[in-house]
Design a protein around this motif. Sequence first.
Motif, PDB file in Angstrom:
ATOM      1  N   GLY A  93       7.450  11.042  18.185  1.00 36.50           N
ATOM      2  CA  GLY A  93       8.776  10.537  17.836  1.00 36.50           C
ATOM      3  C   GLY A  93       8.830   9.053  17.511  1.00 36.50           C
ATOM      4  N   VAL A  94       7.812   8.283  17.905  1.00 36.17           N
ATOM      5  CA  VAL A  94       7.788   6.844  17.574  1.00 36.17           C
ATOM      6  C   VAL A  94       7.032   6.668  16.262  1.00 36.17           C
ATOM      7  CG1 VAL A  94       6.994   4.553  18.272  1.00 36.17           C
ATOM      8  CG2 VAL A  94       7.784   6.188  20.003  1.00 36.17           C
ATOM      9  N   THR A  95       7.701   6.075  15.263  1.00 33.10           N
ATOM     10  CA  THR A  95       7.013   5.822  13.998  1.00 33.10           C
ATOM     11  C   THR A  95       6.278   4.496  14.115  1.00 33.10           C
ATOM     12  OG1 THR A  95       8.726   7.031  12.836  1.00 33.10           O
ATOM     13  CG2 THR A  95       7.310   5.628  11.503  1.00 33.10           C
ATOM     14  N   ALA A  96       4.957   4.560  14.239  1.00 35.48           N
ATOM     15  CA  ALA A  96       4.152   3.335  14.397  1.00 35.48           C
ATOM     16  C   ALA A  96       3.894   2.700  13.039  1.00 35.48           C
ATOM     17  CB  ALA A  96       2.837   3.662  15.093  1.00 35.48           C
ATOM     18  N   VAL A  97       3.606   3.531  12.019  1.00 33.48           N
ATOM     19  CA  VAL A  97       3.329   3.049  10.666  1.00 33.48           C
ATOM     20  C   VAL A  97       4.115   3.942   9.706  1.00 33.48           C
ATOM     21  CG1 VAL A  97       1.533   2.715   8.918  1.00 33.48           C
ATOM     22  CG2 VAL A  97       1.054   2.182  11.314  1.00 33.48           C
ATOM     23  N   ASP A  98       4.845   3.284   8.789  1.00 40.23           N
ATOM     24  CA  ASP A  98       5.842   4.006   8.018  1.00 40.23           C
ATOM     25  C   ASP A  98       5.687   3.733   6.515  1.00 40.23           C
ATOM     26  OD1 ASP A  98       8.060   5.404   7.324  1.00 40.23           O
ATOM     27  OD2 ASP A  98       9.510   4.054   8.267  1.00 40.23           O
ATOM     28  N   ASP A  99       4.992   4.597   5.811  1.00 44.80           N
ATOM     29  CA  ASP A  99       4.829   4.479   4.357  1.00 44.80           C
ATOM     30  C   ASP A  99       4.303   3.094   3.967  1.00 44.80           C
ATOM     31  OD1 ASP A  99       4.832   5.332   1.769  1.00 44.80           O
ATOM     32  OD2 ASP A  99       6.955   4.907   1.418  1.00 44.80           O
ATOM     33  N   LEU A 100       3.223   2.693   4.596  1.00 43.13           N
ATOM     34  CA  LEU A 100       2.676   1.340   4.416  1.00 43.13           C
ATOM     35  C   LEU A 100       1.630   1.316   3.299  1.00 43.13           C
ATOM     36  CD1 LEU A 100       2.576  -1.569   5.535  1.00 43.13           C
ATOM     37  CD2 LEU A 100       0.831  -0.801   7.137  1.00 43.13           C
ATOM     38  N   SER A 101       1.802   0.382   2.359  1.00 42.67           N
ATOM     39  CA  SER A 101       0.835   0.200   1.272  1.00 42.67           C
ATOM     40  C   SER A 101       0.548  -1.288   1.100  1.00 42.67           C
ATOM     41  CB  SER A 101       1.390   0.731  -0.052  1.00 42.67           C
ATOM     42  OG  SER A 101       1.723   2.091   0.041  1.00 42.67           O
ATOM     43  N   PHE A 102      -0.723  -1.648   0.998  1.00 43.12           N
ATOM     44  CA  PHE A 102      -1.100  -3.022   0.673  1.00 43.12           C
ATOM     45  C   PHE A 102      -2.573  -3.037   0.288  1.00 43.12           C
ATOM     46  CE2 PHE A 102      -1.724  -2.674   5.290  1.00 43.12           C
ATOM     47  CZ  PHE A 102      -2.993  -3.207   5.478  1.00 43.12           C
ATOM     48  N   THR A 103      -3.024  -4.144  -0.313  1.00 42.92           N
ATOM     49  CA  THR A 103      -4.441  -4.273  -0.662  1.00 42.92           C
ATOM     50  C   THR A 103      -4.983  -5.567  -0.076  1.00 42.92           C
ATOM     51  OG1 THR A 103      -3.806  -5.327  -2.723  1.00 42.92           O
ATOM     52  CG2 THR A 103      -4.309  -2.987  -2.839  1.00 42.92           C
ATOM     53  N   VAL A 104      -6.263  -5.554   0.214  1.00 42.97           N
ATOM     54  CA  VAL A 104      -6.940  -6.729   0.772  1.00 42.97           C
ATOM     55  C   VAL A 104      -8.152  -7.010  -0.110  1.00 42.97           C
ATOM     56  CG1 VAL A 104      -8.022  -7.719   2.808  1.00 42.97           C
ATOM     57  CG2 VAL A 104      -6.192  -6.031   3.081  1.00 42.97           C
TER      58      VAL A 104
END
Length: 303
Positions: free
Chosen positions: A17-28
């Motif tokens: 029930g806890v959303t820790a990561v939510d539709d995360l996008s990035f580049t390094v």
Amino acid sequence: MSDARIVVSGLRKQYRGVTAVDDLSFTVEPGRVTGFLGPNGAGKTTTLRMLLGLVAPDAGTATLGGQRYADLPEPARVVGAVLEASSAHKGRTGRNHLRACCITMGLPRTRAEEVLDLVGLHPAADRPFKGYSLGMRQRLGIATAMLGDPRVLILDEPANGLDPEGIRWMRELLQGLAAQGRTVLVSSHLLAEMQSLADDVVIVAAGRLVRQGPVAEVLGSVGGDAVVHARTPEPEKLTAALHQLGATVTADGPNRLRVAGVAAEAVGDAALAAGVALHQLTTEQPDLEDVFLDLTHAKAAIR
Ligand SMILES: Nc1ncnc2c1ncn2[C@@H]1O[C@H](COP(=O)(O)OP(=O)(O)OP(=O)(O)O)[C@@H](O)[C@H]1O
């Protein structure tokens, strides 16, 4: 090392029930130190664990040089990670810990000496791990992560508990590794630390991306207005003149004013026009820590 890019795309993870990561996008990007920033509980560690194949995402992908961690044939040669500083057998010396890791990884024992050199741990190499300071543990963690000569280095809160000298050492080491073309991703919940450490930042809050880009650009885009401090023997007269310019003026000690909304030049000109002496005029840059907190709190509130 062009294949050392990290790409996180649509990553999502929930824990009961806890959303820790939510539709995360990035580049390094390789060749740079990237700070992965966010307040406690923002989802940084969960994201790093998904990158390293330690936690399975509910959706999305995280790749290193185009491949998921699980698909890497020799992961230790592609990515090194330090998720916790204290991760060696307590009675073992630093040197023996590294040698044992060399055996596990099929590397020659001489590699242990090379990474001891890299992190400057030779003086403490033959002391048991249990007596190591936090800084020594960090050095050993990085030495272990670098054994396989990986193109990607991932560190979770590496500056935690380090003194200013330790942070300077860390900065020089990480910038040196990035200059060799490696990808260096470093998480932290402290913006000030990242200002001196990172080239780029990825800021997250409540599991979502808040901002990404070069440090100066990101901070420039969120930086508030500077505040001017003026010291004058006639504060009432200067206050009246500044009010006419639309400035916000507050008393800041005897004969001292804090002026917001106008630049230092305008305060000086207003004093001259009003015939008021100025004994001091200074500009205070916005507190970037506060700006960062505003930015991430706004996002966290959505949760
Ligand atoms: N194994 C787990 N089981 C349940 N909830 C978890 C688990 N791991 C993380 N969480 C929750 O997911 C959210 C994100 O945690 P995470 O540790 O990824 O954040 P963080 O940005 O690394 O924070 P910190 O700086 O405090 O480590 C938090 O609400 C946390 O309580």
